[in-house]
Design a protein around this motif. Structure first.
Motif, PDB file in Angstrom:
ATOM      1  N   GLU A 142       0.453  -0.678   0.140  1.00  0.00           N
ATOM      2  CA  GLU A 142      -0.350   0.106   0.018  1.00  0.00           C
ATOM      3  C   GLU A 142       1.248   1.577  -0.109  1.00  0.00           C
ATOM      4  OE1 GLU A 142      -3.126  -0.162   3.471  1.00  0.00           O
ATOM      5  OE2 GLU A 142      -3.956  -1.673   2.289  1.00  0.00           O
ATOM      6  N   VAL A 143       2.085   1.362   0.983  1.00  0.00           N
ATOM      7  CA  VAL A 143       2.794   1.962   0.786  1.00  0.00           C
ATOM      8  C   VAL A 143       3.321   2.298  -0.678  1.00  0.00           C
ATOM      9  CG1 VAL A 143       4.630   3.590   1.962  1.00  0.00           C
ATOM     10  CG2 VAL A 143       3.597   2.073   3.037  1.00  0.00           C
ATOM     11  N   ARG A 144       4.110   1.643  -1.346  1.00  0.00           N
ATOM     12  CA  ARG A 144       4.306   1.724  -2.373  1.00  0.00           C
ATOM     13  C   ARG A 144       2.799   2.006  -3.679  1.00  0.00           C
ATOM     14  NH1 ARG A 144       8.421   0.435  -6.072  1.00  0.00           N
ATOM     15  NH2 ARG A 144       8.506  -0.764  -8.090  1.00  0.00           N
ATOM     16  N   VAL A 145       2.057   1.960  -3.303  1.00  0.00           N
ATOM     17  CA  VAL A 145       1.191   2.115  -4.212  1.00  0.00           C
ATOM     18  C   VAL A 145       0.830   3.874  -4.605  1.00  0.00           C
ATOM     19  CG1 VAL A 145      -1.021   2.381  -4.774  1.00  0.00           C
ATOM     20  CG2 VAL A 145       0.026  -0.069  -4.936  1.00  0.00           C
ATOM     21  N   ALA A 146       0.666   4.027  -2.648  1.00  0.00           N
ATOM     22  CA  ALA A 146       0.792   5.434  -2.507  1.00  0.00           C
ATOM     23  C   ALA A 146       1.538   6.256  -3.525  1.00  0.00           C
ATOM     24  CB  ALA A 146       1.119   5.618  -1.233  1.00  0.00           C
ATOM     25  N   LYS A 147       3.172   6.095  -2.745  1.00  0.00           N
ATOM     26  CA  LYS A 147       4.073   7.056  -3.332  1.00  0.00           C
ATOM     27  C   LYS A 147       4.241   6.789  -4.950  1.00  0.00           C
ATOM     28  CE  LYS A 147       7.919   5.608   0.224  1.00  0.00           C
ATOM     29  NZ  LYS A 147       8.949   4.901   0.755  1.00  0.00           N
ATOM     30  N   LEU A 148       3.863   5.446  -5.564  1.00  0.00           N
ATOM     31  CA  LEU A 148       3.448   5.645  -7.377  1.00  0.00           C
ATOM     32  C   LEU A 148       2.567   6.274  -7.717  1.00  0.00           C
ATOM     33  CD1 LEU A 148       4.353   1.881  -8.317  1.00  0.00           C
ATOM     34  CD2 LEU A 148       5.727   3.940  -8.272  1.00  0.00           C
ATOM     35  N   LYS A 149       1.397   6.683  -7.215  1.00  0.00           N
ATOM     36  CA  LYS A 149       0.097   7.581  -7.076  1.00  0.00           C
ATOM     37  C   LYS A 149       0.889   9.425  -7.353  1.00  0.00           C
ATOM     38  CE  LYS A 149      -3.502   4.862  -6.589  1.00  0.00           C
ATOM     39  NZ  LYS A 149      -4.775   4.357  -5.589  1.00  0.00           N
ATOM     40  N   LEU A 150       1.634   9.375  -6.432  1.00  0.00           N
ATOM     41  CA  LEU A 150       1.873  10.566  -5.829  1.00  0.00           C
ATOM     42  C   LEU A 150       3.229  11.248  -7.133  1.00  0.00           C
ATOM     43  CD1 LEU A 150       2.193  13.053  -4.773  1.00  0.00           C
ATOM     44  CD2 LEU A 150       4.269  11.491  -2.774  1.00  0.00           C
ATOM     45  N   VAL A 194       3.164   9.654  -9.900  1.00  0.00           N
ATOM     46  CA  VAL A 194       1.958   9.772 -11.569  1.00  0.00           C
ATOM     47  C   VAL A 194       1.835  11.274 -11.252  1.00  0.00           C
ATOM     48  CG1 VAL A 194      -0.047   8.819 -12.446  1.00  0.00           C
ATOM     49  CG2 VAL A 194       2.190   7.645 -12.024  1.00  0.00           C
ATOM     50  N   SER A 195       1.208  11.128  -9.964  1.00  0.00           N
ATOM     51  CA  SER A 195       0.471  13.289  -9.994  1.00  0.00           C
ATOM     52  C   SER A 195       0.734  13.822 -10.555  1.00  0.00           C
ATOM     53  CB  SER A 195       0.406  13.140  -8.462  1.00  0.00           C
ATOM     54  OG  SER A 195      -0.426  14.175  -7.999  1.00  0.00           O
ATOM     55  N   LYS A 196       2.751  13.918  -9.745  1.00  0.00           N
ATOM     56  CA  LYS A 196       3.401  15.142  -9.785  1.00  0.00           C
ATOM     57  C   LYS A 196       3.320  14.928 -11.642  1.00  0.00           C
ATOM     58  CE  LYS A 196       5.458  15.123  -5.672  1.00  0.00           C
ATOM     59  NZ  LYS A 196       6.466  14.966  -4.863  1.00  0.00           N
ATOM     60  N   LEU A 233       3.010  17.737 -16.850  1.00  0.00           N
ATOM     61  CA  LEU A 233       3.067  17.421 -18.289  1.00  0.00           C
ATOM     62  C   LEU A 233       2.433  18.996 -18.679  1.00  0.00           C
ATOM     63  CD1 LEU A 233       2.864  13.571 -18.859  1.00  0.00           C
ATOM     64  CD2 LEU A 233       4.287  15.252 -19.938  1.00  0.00           C
ATOM     65  N   GLN A 234       1.038  18.161 -17.781  1.00  0.00           N
ATOM     66  CA  GLN A 234      -0.068  19.641 -18.009  1.00  0.00           C
ATOM     67  C   GLN A 234       0.235  21.272 -17.786  1.00  0.00           C
ATOM     68  OE1 GLN A 234      -3.464  19.239 -18.864  1.00  0.00           O
ATOM     69  NE2 GLN A 234      -3.951  17.292 -18.035  1.00  0.00           N
ATOM     70  N   GLN A 235       1.169  21.364 -16.844  1.00  0.00           N
ATOM     71  CA  GLN A 235       2.031  22.563 -16.955  1.00  0.00           C
ATOM     72  C   GLN A 235       2.202  23.064 -18.583  1.00  0.00           C
ATOM     73  OE1 GLN A 235       4.618  22.708 -13.808  1.00  0.00           O
ATOM     74  NE2 GLN A 235       3.016  23.149 -12.643  1.00  0.00           N
ATOM     75  N   GLN A 236       3.601  21.745 -18.894  1.00  0.00           N
ATOM     76  CA  GLN A 236       4.313  22.169 -20.557  1.00  0.00           C
ATOM     77  C   GLN A 236       2.783  22.244 -21.415  1.00  0.00           C
ATOM     78  OE1 GLN A 236       7.276  18.993 -20.579  1.00  0.00           O
ATOM     79  NE2 GLN A 236       7.334  18.956 -18.513  1.00  0.00           N
TER      80      GLN A 236
END
Length: 179
Positions: free
Chosen positions: A1-9, A11-13, A18-21
């Protein structure tokens, strides 16, 4: 769960970056589209479209490999008509002259060494055909221009001329090119 949370964070970053670019790219495309449309519309006036209008619509869409924009070319060949997508409204002659205008404007800022025009003078003649020829000749000062044409007004301004003949029989097709 910790790894999934880190990966989601992570991905979000990345998505935020990408949205800014994509937003910067959208702004640059919007500015360039306006400038290109304005300059191409002036060129269209020289090619016989005295009251034509050309707009390049840059709309935001879903983020993809090329940013988050959808680009449409809108064209109105005559005063008092609505701007409609170029591919739906333009006749072959109109589309050919719009392409000549766009390529001419873009050729001034890119480094494309060779420009190919296949019957860019379709469905034009007379003085408009001569003007198309002059524009092609002007492009030839900075680029190699290959032009397939049937108009003597256009061909007369070329530096080299080739005749392309195609012959067919029941079993084969032969194409010859002769200076």
């Amino acid at each position: 769960e910790v790894r999934v949370a880190k990966l989601k964070l992570a991905v979000s970053k990345v998505e935020q970056s990408l949205q800014q670019q994509a937003a910067k790219l959208h702004d640059a495309r919007t500015k360039a589209a306006k400038k290109l449309a304005t300059t191409a519309t002036r060129m269209l006036a020289a090619l016989g479209f005295k009251k034509a209008d050309l707009k390049i619509e840059v709309r935001t869409a879903d983020l993809g490999p090329m940013g988050s924009d959808v680009v449409r070319f809108l064209f109105c060949p005559n005063a008092g008509q609505d701007l409609l997508p170029l591919d739906q409204i333009a006749s072959s002659g109109e589309a050919a002259r719009v392409m000549l205008a766009l390529k001419t404007v873009l050729a001034a800022v890119d480094e494309t060494p060779v420009l190919v025009f296949d019957e860019v003078d379709a469905n034009v003649g007379g003085e408009i055909g001569a003007q198309v020829g002059r524009e092609l000749a002007a492009l030839g000062h900075a680029h190699q221009v290959f032009c397939v044409t049937h108009l003597p007004q256009v061909a007369a301004l070329g530096h080299a001329h080739f005749v392309v003949n195609k012959t067919q029989d029941e079993r084969s097709t032969t194409v010859t090119i002769q200076e």
